[in-house]
Design a protein around this motif. Structure first.
Motif, PDB file in Angstrom:
ATOM      1  N   ARG A 180     -29.742  -3.135 -37.228  1.00 16.22           N
ATOM      2  CA  ARG A 180     -29.446  -1.927 -38.022  1.00 16.22           C
ATOM      3  C   ARG A 180     -30.283  -0.741 -37.531  1.00 16.22           C
ATOM      4  O   ARG A 180     -29.794   0.392 -37.452  1.00 16.22           O
ATOM      5  N   ARG A 207     -28.970   2.897 -36.242  1.00 18.15           N
ATOM      6  CA  ARG A 207     -29.363   4.161 -36.888  1.00 18.15           C
ATOM      7  C   ARG A 207     -29.823   5.182 -35.858  1.00 18.15           C
ATOM      8  O   ARG A 207     -29.661   6.383 -36.044  1.00 18.15           O
ATOM      9  N   ARG A 208     -30.414   4.685 -34.759  1.00 11.87           N
ATOM     10  CA  ARG A 208     -30.875   5.591 -33.703  1.00 11.87           C
ATOM     11  C   ARG A 208     -29.773   5.906 -32.698  1.00 11.87           C
ATOM     12  O   ARG A 208     -30.022   6.565 -31.690  1.00 11.87           O
TER      13      ARG A 208
END
Length: 487
Positions: free
Chosen positions: A413, A417-418
């Motif tokens: 995750r 997200r990055r």
């Protein structure tokens, strides 16, 4: 029938069928094979269970035999399995049987024709005299599955022509400097009789292959050969701009190889798995040039996991193309390469390579107690029955992820997200970064422990277990993404 694929014995053919079923390295299949009398027995049991799903046979005994093979093989491998592990095995078996449906037939003659692309490829297995035994290190040292068999074009004797092959890898976008390093190392190692292994890609890979070919052109009788390892089936070798290079490798008694069955598309994730074969084949791995995010660093990670010697060529610190190699040296993960021409320090003694041969000359048929034509064939004309028949087995909910898997799932995750592909390397980097306190302030002691225990093989295994449990799925970019409904 071509002599090349007529020479494929029953055991090798069965391994090729199993490799087609798993569609990539699979520790569960590897464990089942270790518990089976031979590959043909395991393949027959999977076919029998598949037939029972379509109503063609009972298959009850075969299902129990498969469980016994898996449990026995897991124990022989030095692992332990619980009820959750057996559930994962059953889930994997469902996928293997779906892959059986993509075979045109299960009659041996038809399989030989299909799996050898009508004689355009040879297949070898561990009992073949040209099998590179160092590949078994993948299951002994890296805790991951060795290939079941290898498909190839060219001369299979190239794979065993050298006791300590040299792998030369680097970025596809390598600069003139990086390509020169790769070419020089490839040429000078080949001049001393050593086998050069790389991935056939643009940039440093191609330069290394061309270096070995230049040595062979200069000294055809004593120069070492070169082998290119591919991520998909050999009908999909590429890039096409390197077609001339591949033809020259074959013409010079080298080889083009893959662990993937014919018609397998080289998806992004397969390149990372391909890299483990390059590392395993070699005794020494040289990274000629690499960016901070490069597949060549993945190969270096596998090499370290397998206890191979890793060398990296230093470069100008103002150029981003050198960051990966400089980082490997700075972090003591690679020895500095001080000379690309004098390679005596990184290679074993000079030697003559094994003489060229022919695939048909190295056939190692295994005796069978029944006619080959009766094996791997169902009563319905050899066609694989449809798997669309209803499966009446009770379904269980997938097991909950354990603590280690939850850590890895959270790292997946974090990568997403990055905006980063959550592949094996990215997840490993995220976990180690967190342990160093870069993200959550943990202590240095945690970082040291993580460096020892959280390895590339460990991450790959956790991701595989999460995928089998349905917690993550493959993303189009080659990484992973949490599946719908995963908390």
């Amino acid at each position: 029938m071509s002599a090349r694929y007529a020479a494929v014995d029953d055991e090798t053919l069965a391994r090729a069928v199993l490799a087609h079923c798993v569609d990539g390295p699979d520790a569960l299949m590897y464990a089942a094979l270790k518990g089976a009398p031979d590959a043909m027995t395991l393949a027959d049991a999977i076919v029998d269970v598949h037939g029972s799903r379509a109503g063609a046979s009972s298959g009850r005994g075969a299902a129990g035999a498969l469980d016994e093979m898996f449990l026995t093989g897991t124990a022989r491998w030095g692992r332990r399995v619980n009820a959750t592990g057996l559930e994962r095995f059953h889930a994997a078996l469902d996928g293997w049987m779906r892959r059986l449906d993509t075979l045109p037939s299960l009659r041996t003659d038809d399989l030989r024709s299909f799996l050898c692309a009508d004689g355009a490829m040879w297949i070898i297995a561990p009992h073949h005299p040209c099998w590179p035994g160092q590949l078994e290190d993948l299951s002994e040292r890296a805790d991951w599955a060795a290939p079941l068999c290898l498909w190839g074009q060219g001369d299979p004797a190239a794979l065993t022509s050298c006791e300590g092959p040299v792998a030369v890898v680097g970025s596809r976008g390598a600069t003139e400097y990086g390509c020169a390093v790769a070419h020089d190392v490839g040429a000078h190692a080949a001049l001393r009789g050593h086998l050069i292994v790389s991935g056939g890609a643009f940039g440093a890979d191609a330069a290394a292959h061309w270096g070995a070919l230049a040595a062979a052109e200069r000294y055809p009788d004593r120069a070492g050969r070169t082998v290119a390892v591919f991520a998909g089936g050999l009908e999909h070798i590429g890039p096409q701009r390197n077609r001339h290079l591949f033809d020259r490798i074959v013409a010079s008694s080298g080889a083009l190889i893959s662990e993937m069955s014919p018609q397998t598309v080289p998806e992004a994730r397969r390149f990372l798995l391909r890299n483990r074969l390059i590392a395993a084949l070699a005794r020494t791995v040289v990274v000629a040039q690499a960016r901070r995010r490069s597949g060549a660093l993945n190969t270096a990670n596998w090499a370290a996991e397998l206890n191979r010697e890793v060398y990296a060529a230093p470069g100008d610190i103002t150029q981003p193309g050198n960051t990966g190699c400089n980082m490997l040296i700075h972090e003591n993960r690679a020895i500095i390469l001080v000379d690309s021409e004098d390679v005596t320090e990184i290679c074993h003694d000079d030697h003559m390579p094994r003489p060229p041969g022919d695939a048909a000359d190295f056939a190692a048929p295994m005796p069978r107690t029944e006619p080959a034509s009766s094996r791997l064939a169902l009563g319905s004309g050899g066609r694989v029955p449809s798997s669309e028949a209803p499966d009446t087995r009770p379904r269980r909910s997938p097991p909950e992820p354990d603590a280690d898997q939850l850590r890895v799932l959270d790292a997946v995750r974090a990568c997403r997200r990055r905006g980063r592909a959550a592949d094996e390397d990215a997840v490993l980097e995220t976990l180690r970064s967190r342990a160093r306190g870069a993200e959550d302030g943990t202590e240095d002691g945690d970082a040291e422990k993580t460096e020892r225990t959280v390895t590339l093989a460990w991450v790959t295994r956790q991701l595989g277990d999460l995928e089998l449990a349905g917690a993550i799925v493959r993303a189009p970019n080659g990484g992973f993404t949490p599946s719908t409904g995963t908390p």
